[in-house]
Design a protein around this motif. Structure first.
Motif, short mmCIF file in Angstrom:
data_model
loop_
_atom_site.label_atom_id
_atom_site.label_comp_id
_atom_site.label_asym_id
_atom_site.label_seq_id
_atom_site.Cartn_x
_atom_site.Cartn_y
_atom_site.Cartn_z
N LYS A 97 3.17 66.99 30.57
CA LYS A 97 4.45 67.41 30.03
C LYS A 97 4.72 67.20 28.78
O LYS A 97 4.41 66.27 28.02
CB LYS A 97 5.38 66.14 30.94
N LEU A 98 5.16 68.42 28.18
CA LEU A 98 5.45 68.44 26.46
C LEU A 98 6.90 68.34 26.45
O LEU A 98 7.68 69.17 27.04
CB LEU A 98 4.76 69.53 25.93
N ILE A 99 7.18 67.59 25.52
CA ILE A 99 8.76 67.52 25.03
C ILE A 99 8.86 67.56 23.42
O ILE A 99 8.11 66.88 22.73
CB ILE A 99 9.35 66.05 25.32
N VAL A 100 9.41 68.77 23.15
CA VAL A 100 9.58 69.13 21.87
C VAL A 100 11.01 68.20 21.39
O VAL A 100 11.86 68.25 21.87
CB VAL A 100 10.05 70.66 21.47
N LEU A 101 10.81 67.62 20.33
CA LEU A 101 12.01 66.60 19.80
C LEU A 101 12.37 67.21 18.56
O LEU A 101 11.88 67.99 17.79
CB LEU A 101 11.20 65.14 19.36
N ASP A 102 13.79 66.88 18.49
CA ASP A 102 14.49 67.42 17.23
C ASP A 102 15.41 66.23 16.86
O ASP A 102 16.26 65.94 17.54
CB ASP A 102 15.26 68.72 17.65
N ALA A 161 15.34 65.06 22.80
CA ALA A 161 14.46 65.76 23.48
C ALA A 161 15.17 67.28 23.47
O ALA A 161 16.33 67.47 23.93
CB ALA A 161 14.31 65.41 25.03
N GLU A 162 14.54 68.19 22.73
CA GLU A 162 15.17 69.53 22.79
C GLU A 162 14.68 70.37 24.02
O GLU A 162 15.62 71.42 24.44
CB GLU A 162 14.65 70.25 21.32
N LYS A 163 13.57 70.37 24.25
CA LYS A 163 13.09 71.25 25.26
C LYS A 163 11.71 70.64 25.96
O LYS A 163 11.03 69.98 25.23
CB LYS A 163 12.63 72.68 24.90
N GLU A 164 11.78 70.89 27.08
CA GLU A 164 10.43 70.20 27.95
C GLU A 164 9.55 71.44 28.48
O GLU A 164 10.11 72.43 29.07
CB GLU A 164 10.97 69.40 29.01
N PHE A 165 8.31 71.23 28.56
CA PHE A 165 7.35 72.05 29.26
C PHE A 165 6.28 71.42 30.02
O PHE A 165 5.79 70.18 29.49
CB PHE A 165 6.58 72.74 28.05
#
Length: 160
Positions: free
Chosen positions: A113-118, A122-126
């Motif tokens: 599970k990838l989580i893009v942080l800003d 947590a901005e978006k999860e893949f």
């Protein structure tokens, strides 16, 4: 700890009686350091030192392992070996691992599970659970995920 052998580094701080000699040897075998039990960190390559550190973490049998860019200082080939080693250990032990990296390819290669942080949010999860190991980051499906991640990052930067 540079003054301790691989064996003693792995067992450092583990309460007596919690691990048998066989348990320690199994960890050493798991991380690929058989034959280096009596070696000191200065006698090991960077990748071997990382594997000893990973074995020390696993000796505590934690439910969660936190790794903050653990392979960032390694050369390309050692990094690749360690990524594969981490995938192998995850496959064997099913430990929950929070792995921080700035490398999208590394995240695609090893993550579930990838989580893009800003700015810490947590901005978006893949989800990558549909992609079995071993993964090819050049596969069309993963390239599509990478494009989505890059789009998310570009949107974050444009809002600054």
């Amino acid at each position: 700890m540079p003054w301790l052998t691989v064996w003693k580094n792995i067992t450092f701080g583990v309460p007596r009686g919690r691990m048998t000699l066989q348990d320690v040897q199994k960890l050493i075998d798991t991380v690929g350091l058989a034959g280096f039990e009596k070696a000191y960190p200065a006698q090991l390559s960077g990748g071997m030192q990382q594997r000893a550190s990973l074995a020390r973490v696993l000796a505590y049998d934690p439910e969660l392992i936190l790794m903050d860019e653990p392979f960032a200082a390694l050369d390309h080939f050692t990094r690749e070996v360690m990524q594969n080693e981490l995938i192998r250990i995850y496959s064997l032990q099913k430990k929950s691992i929070v792995f921080v990296t700035h490398s999208i390819d590394e995240a695609l290669l090893i993550g579930q599970k990838l989580i893009v942080l800003d700015q810490g949010r947590a901005e978006k999860e893949f989800s990558l659970s549909a992609f079995p190991y071993p993964r090819d980051v050049l596969s069309p499906e993963l390239i599509g995920v990478k494009k989505s991640i890059l789009t998310t990052i570009k949107m974050q930067r444009s809002s600054i």
